[in-house]
Write an enzyme that holds these catalytic residues in place. Structure first.
Site, PDB file in Angstrom:
ATOM      1  N   HIS A  30      -1.996  -8.363  -5.568  1.00  0.00           N
ATOM      2  CA  HIS A  30      -1.048  -8.403  -4.452  1.00  0.00           C
ATOM      3  C   HIS A  30      -1.409  -9.644  -3.620  1.00  0.00           C
ATOM      4  O   HIS A  30      -2.577 -10.049  -3.588  1.00  0.00           O
ATOM      5  CB  HIS A  30      -1.260  -7.125  -3.634  1.00  0.00           C
ATOM      6  CG  HIS A  30      -0.328  -6.918  -2.488  1.00  0.00           C
ATOM      7  ND1 HIS A  30      -0.463  -7.560  -1.288  1.00  0.00           N
ATOM      8  CD2 HIS A  30       0.762  -6.109  -2.355  1.00  0.00           C
ATOM      9  CE1 HIS A  30       0.499  -7.162  -0.462  1.00  0.00           C
ATOM     10  NE2 HIS A  30       1.248  -6.279  -1.084  1.00  0.00           N
ATOM     11  N   CYS A  90       5.443  -8.571  -3.435  1.00  0.00           N
ATOM     12  CA  CYS A  90       4.275  -9.311  -2.931  1.00  0.00           C
ATOM     13  C   CYS A  90       3.310  -9.650  -4.061  1.00  0.00           C
ATOM     14  O   CYS A  90       2.090  -9.638  -3.871  1.00  0.00           O
ATOM     15  CB  CYS A  90       3.522  -8.550  -1.852  1.00  0.00           C
ATOM     16  SG  CYS A  90       4.487  -8.245  -0.382  1.00  0.00           S
ATOM     17  N   ASP A 147      -9.735  -3.618  -4.468  1.00  0.00           N
ATOM     18  CA  ASP A 147      -8.577  -3.339  -3.627  1.00  0.00           C
ATOM     19  C   ASP A 147      -8.018  -1.987  -4.079  1.00  0.00           C
ATOM     20  O   ASP A 147      -7.388  -1.881  -5.123  1.00  0.00           O
ATOM     21  CB  ASP A 147      -7.541  -4.464  -3.814  1.00  0.00           C
ATOM     22  CG  ASP A 147      -6.214  -4.167  -3.120  1.00  0.00           C
ATOM     23  OD1 ASP A 147      -6.042  -3.056  -2.592  1.00  0.00           O
ATOM     24  OD2 ASP A 147      -5.349  -5.061  -3.118  1.00  0.00           O
ATOM     25  N   GLN A 207      -3.593   0.826  -4.140  1.00  0.00           N
ATOM     26  CA  GLN A 207      -2.760   1.637  -5.039  1.00  0.00           C
ATOM     27  C   GLN A 207      -3.602   2.583  -5.889  1.00  0.00           C
ATOM     28  O   GLN A 207      -3.068   3.246  -6.790  1.00  0.00           O
ATOM     29  CB  GLN A 207      -1.925   0.737  -5.969  1.00  0.00           C
ATOM     30  CG  GLN A 207      -0.979  -0.202  -5.269  1.00  0.00           C
ATOM     31  CD  GLN A 207       0.184   0.511  -4.590  1.00  0.00           C
ATOM     32  OE1 GLN A 207       0.464   1.679  -4.847  1.00  0.00           O
ATOM     33  NE2 GLN A 207       0.873  -0.198  -3.701  1.00  0.00           N
ATOM     34  N   LYS A 265      -0.642   4.434   2.707  1.00  0.00           N
ATOM     35  CA  LYS A 265      -0.292   4.623   1.300  1.00  0.00           C
ATOM     36  C   LYS A 265      -0.862   5.925   0.755  1.00  0.00           C
ATOM     37  O   LYS A 265      -0.625   6.296  -0.387  1.00  0.00           O
ATOM     38  CB  LYS A 265      -0.784   3.434   0.476  1.00  0.00           C
ATOM     39  CG  LYS A 265      -0.002   2.151   0.782  1.00  0.00           C
ATOM     40  CD  LYS A 265      -0.335   1.071  -0.204  1.00  0.00           C
ATOM     41  CE  LYS A 265       0.040  -0.311   0.290  1.00  0.00           C
ATOM     42  NZ  LYS A 265       1.443  -0.640   0.080  1.00  0.00           N
TER      43      LYS A 265
END
Ligand SMILES: Cc1ncc(COP(=O)(O)O)c(C=O)c1O
Lengths: 405, 140
Positions: A122, A363, A199, A202, A225
């Site tokens: 991202h 993104c 990261d 997600q 999220k």
């Protein structure tokens, strides 16, 4: 596990209509909806004990400080981090990565050093490193991906060298849904003493995340999220790194002693929490983590796997529909295009049918460039979605095809 | 027809449909009537930034009026550009600069396009006005 009707009843927004049609929310990758308990937690702060944290001697301030620190403990336990000192609140994934990119750059990076990211990142895990590389004269290396949308591990292993200072990769691709082999990535980096940032934007909401077994050096995610409020997130960092790194922001609360000559910093984790933190968000996020625990992380993963295979099967059956990202290790994100139909046209019509999908580059422009496309239509599904909603999407796509083909 | 009359006729045409699907079909049909742009102008210089889809817009000024041609890779967007061209093409720079665009609001286009998309629409309008300003300055 609660049945689906009970789960959906926990999320008031799922009941609403858009353009007089029942909402089908398939944009969970962008942000998730909130269960009533999270909404209540935030309301409760403002209606019963709102006061700035760590500052007052008064009753309410004590109460909010305690709730905030309890929220930290919840977050620590959710990711099974070793110590509360290793759990820093931030504004979200983007805030966390920018912070580490700055502090790590200041402390360790020299001209010619290398940072490794992947082609699946991202923009939030690209731009902060580019900015740092520009500042420090360092070089950004990118692990390539194959047509299936998986990183090419051998290329990564070749890339690791004595110049590598840090590896920063996503756990899951937000554009394609691919789950990356983070354990292998971390083990290889550690074998040459290179730290790794994961990261988790997600990843956190789709399975069990455990800092002890994953053994990454930094892990970051956003509250919004994982069914929590916006504007709050986590930066987990191993104590050995966080104690060595300089703060990325200065201000109130993060200091020990301030004179005009010199300031000494507060202990961990407060060193990284300058100014009034989003304590309401932190408390709301903790409630969201409780909620996820109450449903069961494993059960969520099982249900989502089922939805993914149902959606993949149904969508693959549509003539002219091409799915981007076909790894066998995926979360329920389906990125696709319809033959000769612009994703924007498709998104507009689906919207009118009450179906919320995302269109564009998500993104993650480099991913789109890799496939030579301008963007995709992305349906990102989560455990509160249903097979019936997937059927509605299929009907919607067929309508789009009939209008534009 | 004056610019206002063109706007009014668009509003009337859209008012025939209540359902947004029908309005989209109308937009799609309008896109088909879009005056074709010469392929040599489908380059970066004539690309409008700020749209989710690509929009190329080319102005041709004969010293009196500006004629616009355009294209988009998305069909709905092509319909929107076609509407703008109906209003703005074959007009003098002064007319274009001084026009108050009210039809967008009236046909519900703005509410039915999310903010980023509506920015795309605004970018198109802004670009047309910028061309008009530039030609106006040149001829004065
Ligand atoms: C993989 C990934 N990283 C980072 C981000 C940025 O998260 P936030 O905007 O919450 O900071 C996102 C959000 O879309 C993401 O999907």
């Amino acid at each position: 596990m609660k049945d689906i009707a009970e789960i959906r009843a926990d999320f008031p927004i799922l009941n609403r209509k858009v353009y007089d049609k029942p909402l089908v929310y398939f944009d969970n990758g962008a942000t998730t909806q909130k269960p009533q308990c999270v909404i209540d937690a935030v309301t409760e702060v403002y209606t019963t004990y709102n006061a700035n944290i760590h500052r007052g001697v008064h009753f309410l301030s004590d109460m909010s400080s305690e709730a905030y620190e309890n929220a930290r403990e919840k977050a620590r336990s959710f990711i099974n981090a070793g110590k509360r000192e290793e759990v820093v609140f931030t504004s979200g994934t983007t805030g966390s990565i920018n912070g580490i990119a700055f502090s790590f750059g200041e402390r360790y990076i020299k001209p010619g050093d290398e940072i490794i990211i992947s082609h699946l990142e991202h923009h939030a895990n690209i731009v902060p490193w580019q900015m740092m590389c520009e500042r420090k004269g360092a070089v950004l290396r990118v692990i390539p991906i194959n047509d299936t949308g998986e990183i090419i591990l051998e290329e990564y292993l070749k890339m690791l060298s004595s110049k590598t200072r840090l590896v920063s990769v996503t756990q899951v691709s937000n554009a394609l849904g691919t789950v990356l082999p983070v354990n292998e990535i971390i083990a290889a980096a550690h074998s040459v003493n290179v730290p790794v940032l994961i990261d988790g934007a997600q990843g956190i909401q789709h399975g069990v995340v455990n800092m002890k077994t994953m053994d990454c050096d930094f892990y970051v995610f956003s509250g919004h999220k994982i069914y929590g409020p916006t504007g709050i997130g986590i930066l987990y960092g191993k104590e050995k790194w966080l104690s060595e790194l300089p703060p990325f922001q200065g201000g109130g609360d993060m200091v020990d002693k301030v004179t005009f000559e010199k300031t000494t910093y507060n202990e961990l984790p407060f060193k990284f929490e300058a100014g009034t933190m989003n304590f309401t968000g932190a408390i709301g996020m903790a409630r969201a983590l409780d909620y996820v625990n109450s449903i069961g992380k494993e059960d969520i993963a099982v249900r989502e796997k089922e939805l993914l295979s149902y959606a993949t099967e149904k969508l693959s059956g549509i003539n002219g529909l091409k799915i981007y990202g076909n790894s066998v290790r995926k979360i329920p994100i389906i990125s696709f295009l319809l033959k000769d139909i612009h994703q924007y046209d498709a998104g507009m019509i689906l919207d009118k049918m009450g179906i919320a999908v995302r269109t564009g580059t998500h993104c993650a422009q480099p991913v789109m460039d890799r496939y030579g496309i301008d963007g995709t239509i992305r349906a990102s599904i989560c455990f509160y979605n249903t097979k019936e909603e997937i059927d509605t999407l299929v009907v919607g796509i067929e309508k789009v095809i009939s209008m534009f083909a | 027809m004056t610019i206002s009359e063109v706007q009014d006729s668009i509003i009337e045409e859209f008012s025939l449909f209540d359902d947004w699907m029908d309005k989209y079909n109308l937009l799609i049909d309008m896109g088909k009537e879009l005056p074709v742009i010469d392929p040599k102008f489908k380059v970066k210089d004539f690309l409008i930034e700020g749209c989710q889809s690509k929009v190329w817009l080319h102005p041709d000024y004969d010293g009196k009026i500006i004629t616009f041609t355009a294209d988009s890779d998305a069909i709905i967007t092509r319909g929107i550009v076609a509407l703008l061209i109906k209003v703005f093409s074959n007009r003098t720079p002064e007319e274009i600069i001084s026009t108050d665009l009210y039809f967008i609001e009236k046909i519900g286009l703005r509410q039915n396009l999310s903010p980023t998309r509506s920015n795309g629409l605004l970018s198109m309008v802004r670009q047309m006005k910028l061309y008009a300003l530039a030609f106006n300055a040149k001829s004065n």
